[in-house]
Scaffold this motif. Structure first.
Motif, PDB file in Angstrom:
ATOM      1  N   ALA A  66     -56.003  22.769 -28.728  1.00  0.00           N
ATOM      2  CA  ALA A  66     -57.001  21.777 -28.484  1.00  0.00           C
ATOM      3  C   ALA A  66     -57.119  22.226 -27.010  1.00  0.00           C
ATOM      4  CB  ALA A  66     -56.375  20.453 -28.266  1.00  0.00           C
ATOM      5  N   TYR A  67     -56.383  22.618 -25.841  1.00  0.00           N
ATOM      6  CA  TYR A  67     -56.785  23.088 -24.480  1.00  0.00           C
ATOM      7  C   TYR A  67     -57.145  23.559 -24.254  1.00  0.00           C
ATOM      8  CZ  TYR A  67     -56.840  24.157 -19.550  1.00  0.00           C
ATOM      9  OH  TYR A  67     -56.538  25.448 -18.504  1.00  0.00           O
ATOM     10  N   TRP A  68     -57.593  25.194 -25.196  1.00  0.00           N
ATOM     11  CA  TRP A  68     -57.855  25.985 -24.904  1.00  0.00           C
ATOM     12  C   TRP A  68     -59.560  26.094 -25.907  1.00  0.00           C
ATOM     13  CZ3 TRP A  68     -56.883  28.394 -21.364  1.00  0.00           C
ATOM     14  CH2 TRP A  68     -55.228  29.160 -20.642  1.00  0.00           C
ATOM     15  N   LEU A  69     -60.038  25.139 -26.863  1.00  0.00           N
ATOM     16  CA  LEU A  69     -60.681  25.146 -27.621  1.00  0.00           C
ATOM     17  C   LEU A  69     -61.486  25.058 -26.034  1.00  0.00           C
ATOM     18  CD1 LEU A  69     -59.888  23.483 -30.820  1.00  0.00           C
ATOM     19  CD2 LEU A  69     -60.838  26.229 -30.530  1.00  0.00           C
ATOM     20  N   GLU A  70     -61.345  23.673 -26.047  1.00  0.00           N
ATOM     21  CA  GLU A  70     -62.366  22.647 -24.890  1.00  0.00           C
ATOM     22  C   GLU A  70     -62.326  23.959 -23.485  1.00  0.00           C
ATOM     23  OE1 GLU A  70     -62.816  19.070 -21.948  1.00  0.00           O
ATOM     24  OE2 GLU A  70     -61.080  19.056 -23.525  1.00  0.00           O
ATOM     25  N   HIS A  71     -61.407  24.412 -22.795  1.00  0.00           N
ATOM     26  CA  HIS A  71     -61.839  25.067 -21.188  1.00  0.00           C
ATOM     27  C   HIS A  71     -62.223  26.742 -22.165  1.00  0.00           C
ATOM     28  CE1 HIS A  71     -60.170  26.189 -17.829  1.00  0.00           C
ATOM     29  NE2 HIS A  71     -59.372  27.326 -18.014  1.00  0.00           N
TER      30      HIS A  71
ATOM     31  N   GLU B 229     -61.235  23.103 -40.835  1.00  0.00           N
ATOM     32  CA  GLU B 229     -61.906  23.041 -39.326  1.00  0.00           C
ATOM     33  C   GLU B 229     -63.025  24.250 -39.125  1.00  0.00           C
ATOM     34  OE1 GLU B 229     -57.205  22.963 -36.982  1.00  0.00           O
ATOM     35  OE2 GLU B 229     -58.585  25.048 -37.411  1.00  0.00           O
TER      36      GLU B 229
ATOM     37  N   HIS C 141     -60.549  32.158 -16.065  1.00  0.00           N
ATOM     38  CA  HIS C 141     -60.820  31.136 -17.132  1.00  0.00           C
ATOM     39  C   HIS C 141     -59.148  30.742 -17.238  1.00  0.00           C
ATOM     40  CE1 HIS C 141     -64.469  30.819 -17.295  1.00  0.00           C
ATOM     41  NE2 HIS C 141     -64.495  29.364 -17.815  1.00  0.00           N
TER      42      HIS C 141
ATOM     43  N   GLN D 141     -64.950  27.039 -23.193  1.00  0.00           N
ATOM     44  CA  GLN D 141     -66.681  26.844 -24.071  1.00  0.00           C
ATOM     45  C   GLN D 141     -67.022  26.902 -23.203  1.00  0.00           C
ATOM     46  OE1 GLN D 141     -67.721  26.105 -26.581  1.00  0.00           O
ATOM     47  NE2 GLN D 141     -65.409  25.023 -27.586  1.00  0.00           N
ATOM     48  N   THR D 142     -66.540  27.375 -21.231  1.00  0.00           N
ATOM     49  CA  THR D 142     -67.526  27.684 -20.374  1.00  0.00           C
ATOM     50  C   THR D 142     -67.307  29.280 -19.468  1.00  0.00           C
ATOM     51  OG1 THR D 142     -65.902  26.931 -18.890  1.00  0.00           O
ATOM     52  CG2 THR D 142     -67.735  26.168 -19.376  1.00  0.00           C
TER      53      THR D 142
ATOM     54  N   ASP E 239     -67.476  23.172 -38.290  1.00  0.00           N
ATOM     55  CA  ASP E 239     -67.957  23.105 -36.830  1.00  0.00           C
ATOM     56  C   ASP E 239     -69.244  23.257 -36.878  1.00  0.00           C
ATOM     57  OD1 ASP E 239     -68.580  25.235 -35.239  1.00  0.00           O
ATOM     58  OD2 ASP E 239     -67.087  26.579 -35.774  1.00  0.00           O
TER      59      ASP E 239
END
Length: 407
Positions: free
Chosen positions: A312-317, A333, A273, A319-320, A337
């Motif tokens: 923001a990138y890490w929040l989405e990236h 925030e 990741h 997730q897996t 949640d």
């Protein structure tokens, strides 16, 4: 909706947050809680308007709503014969009596265990205190910041050695809220015990005791090996022996927390990741022991990778990603949640002015449903109603008010 304490009655002579928060929890579990307030000034927190802790809009005053939801309020002057007799009448039909007055005040107002049990021998007597009922400071009061946070090693344990100041509690009434849940659990256990044995308990919970319990793991280990577990310096992004445990800064100055306690299990997925697959070819990093032995080097690589992209990138990236991680969220925030929303940890209520507000529900849920929550009472809002319920006539109610015994 299932509320296991439906039918339980509690009389509360307490103010501030630590002990009243227990009554708030019990109302969400179904109990009827009568809050006895000073006949003139009410709960001392009603006048508190200090910063975020004292925020209020109209009738909605957060520091009162949080620990007093669902209760009914009566204003009594307990130092008058009439007010004290009303209190005893309330206790005669109660299951629980809850208090956080200092010992000197309890003695002066005749609110000790023996005094209360003259009115009701079966009542469960519950005391919240700063430092417990024994020892040289049993007579002294306390708040959660000094007694729960500072004295117990919590503040020391989160303050890096190179920090310019001690790290404070993360929220107002932080220890108070945790302590209130602890008292609520003690009351529930005492109710079960009385049902099984017929004997009522005296329940004691202190802020100091709650804080020592919260520090229990580190304290136990410290006693075991004779070492202090000091926090890492501010400059250290990762834990000294685990490169995928720590707080890592993103390119836009936010933070991502990794807390994977099994580095051997999760390291390959982390590398995938973070685009650090080349580390997997290094023989030093092929085992948990190797990762721990080389934690500073690997942790530095993880920190550099996180620092290349924004929050923001890490929040989405991430997730897996299989391992345990979390964003360091602010309170705005947190309210949004998806997990908080899905589980009903913040619930809507209607305040005394008819406006919709939100409160944090207590975290215990029965049958997969958040607890029902309603607003806190206004000062002495239910005095007349409660007096009528215990048999006072309208003339008697008027006389009590003339005598200054109630509000």
């Amino acid at each position: 909706m299932y509320q296991p304490l439906t039918g339980v009655r509690m009389v509360e002579v307490a103010q501030f947050t630590f002990t009243p928060a227990a009554g708030a929890v019990l109302t969400e579990w179904g109990a009827e809680v009568i809050k006895v307030e000073h006949a003139e000034t009410g709960d001392a927190q009603r006048g508190l308007r200090l910063g975020a802790m004292g925020a209020a809009v109209g009738s909605f005053h957060g520091i009162m709503e949080h620990p007093n939801r669902g209760k009914r309020s009566i204003g009594l002057a307990l130092d008058t014969p009439g007010g004290y007799e009303v209190l005893l009448d309330l206790i005669r039909d109660a299951d629980v009596f809850l208090i956080n007055f200092l010992p000197a005040s309890r003695r002066r107002l005749k609110l000790e265990v023996d005094d209360i049990r003259k009115a009701n021998p079966r009542v469960i007597y519950v005391r919240g205190s700063g430092h417990g009922q024994r020892g040289p400071e049993a007579e002294k009061g306390g708040y959660d910041y000094p007694s729960f946070w500072c004295r117990t090693g919590a503040a020391w344990s989160v303050t890096p050695p190179d920090s310019p100041r001690p790290i404070g509690m993360p929220a107002g009434a932080y220890g108070d809220s945790i302590g209130g849940m602890t008292i609520a659990g003690g009351i529930a256990a005492a109710l079960l015990g009385r049902e099984r044995t017929g004997e009522p308990s005296v329940v004691d919970v202190s802020l100091l005791g709650v804080g020592v319990w919260a520090m229990g793991l580190n304290l136990t280990n410290s006693m075991l090996i004779g070492e202090q577990f000091a926090p890492a310096p501010l400059a250290s992004p990762a834990a000294p022996i685990n490169p995928i445990v720590g707080n890592f800064r993103t390119s836009d100055g936010r933070w991502i927390n990794f807390n994977m306690l099994q580095p051997g299990r999760y390291f390959a997925d982390v590398c995938k990741h973070l685009e650090l697959e080349h580390l997997l070819d290094d023989d030093r990093f092929t085992s948990a022991e190797g990762l721990m032995a080389n934690a500073p080097e690997v942790g530095g690589a993880v920190a550099e990778a996180i620092a290349e992209k924004p929050y923001a990138y890490w929040l989405e990236h991430l997730q897996t990603m299989e391992g345990q991680w979390a964003p360091l969220q602010n309170l705005a925030e947190l309210v949004e949640d998806p997990q908080v929303k899905a589980n009903g940890y913040v619930v809507p209520i209607t305040d005394a002015d008819g406006n919709e507000r939100r409160l944090v529900a207590n975290p215990v849920q029965f049958d997969e449903r958040p607890p029902p929550t309603v607003r806190a009472p206004l000062f002495a809002e239910h005095t007349d109603e409660i007096l009528r319920e215990i048999g006072r006539s309208e003339d008697e109610i008027m006389q009590l008010k003339i005598d200054g015994a109630c509000t």
